[in-house]
Write an enzyme that holds these catalytic residues in place. Structure first.
Site, PDB file in Angstrom:
ATOM      1  CG  ASP A 168       4.268   4.906  10.086  1.00  0.00           C
ATOM      2  OD1 ASP A 168       4.541   5.405  11.189  1.00  0.00           O
ATOM      3  OD2 ASP A 168       3.466   5.431   9.289  1.00  0.00           O
ATOM      4  CG  HIS A 199       4.597   8.777  10.751  1.00  0.00           C
ATOM      5  ND1 HIS A 199       3.395   8.152  10.510  1.00  0.00           N
ATOM      6  CD2 HIS A 199       4.298  10.033  11.174  1.00  0.00           C
ATOM      7  CE1 HIS A 199       2.412   8.986  10.784  1.00  0.00           C
ATOM      8  NE2 HIS A 199       2.930  10.140  11.182  1.00  0.00           N
TER       9      HIS A 199
END
Length: 230
Positions: A168, A199
């Protein structure tokens, strides 16, 4: 599928997207937006939940800044605008507006159970909702900043599931490690890791989506809600 208005705790009027199942709803789920507003992707999430038998409601949480914000994360200028809106957004007030939506949804299903599911900023708000409201179950996808909210974990009394993107860009490895250290032994919290995913991997549309990880996370979410909102 309709746009409805509901009254917030301080007497304001907030719009929300509502998707209603064909038959009587088994429960309700509040869908918490990313930083891009209640856009086509969030509305599609609601529609899918309605097809699964839930009443789904996505409140326009940015309404106090500007009602009706809809942005596309694949457009750089709109991504920058979304980050600006996030910086201006009052998250504590947002939780109060989510709580108003939960009450509205509970009334709509005659006092039945209500869950929440959120993405990105909405994932963080799902965690906060689990800690600060009486929601029956909560799910957060790639929640940002949870490592800085671990002081609230003792208030989580109902089931919470968090999906963590292993690569992420907004939640680094140290933050992920802190989430595990703080929450792995919590009896109400389940964490799932998705190695190599970034993400936004479970977005409905666009370049960020990763089908295999998204489908796995969504299957886990569906099973979680079947168990805890039955």
């Amino acid at each position: 599928m309709t746009i409805e208005t509901l009254t917030t705790a301080d007497g304001g009027t907030m719009r929300a997207y509502r998707a209603t199942p064909t038959h009587e709803a088994r429960a309700a789920i509040v869908v918490i937006q990313e930083i891009f507003g209640v856009n086509a992707g969030i509305r599609s999430k609601c529609d899918a939940l309605a097809q699964a038998g839930y009443l789904a409601i996505a409140p326009d949480l940015f309404w106090r800044l500007e009602p009706g914000i809809e942005l596309d994360p694949d457009v750089p200028a709109e991504m920058n605008r979304a980050l600006e809106w996030m910086g201006k957004f009052d998250q504590d007030q947002g939780i109060r507006d989510i709580e108003a939506t939960i009450r509205h949804a509970r009334d709509a299903v005659s006092g039945g159970k209500v869950g929440v599911v959120g993405y990105c900023l909405g994932g963080r708000l799902a965690y906060m909702t689990a800690a600060r409201t009486d929601v029956d179950a909560a799910v957060g996808y790639y929640a940002v900043g949870v490592d800085r909210l671990l002081g609230e974990k003792h208030a989580i009394a109902k089931p919470l599931m968090l999906h963590i993107a292993g690569d992420d860009g907004f939640v680094d490895k140290d933050s992920q490690a802190a989430m595990h250290a703080g929450l792995d032994d919590h009896p109400k919290v389940t964490l799932h890791d998705y190695p190599g995913e970034d993400h936004g991997f479970a977005t409905q549309f666009g370049a960020r989506r990763s089908d295999a990880a998204a489908n796995l996370a969504d299957e886990r979410t569906a099973a979680f809600f079947r168990e805890h909102l039955a």
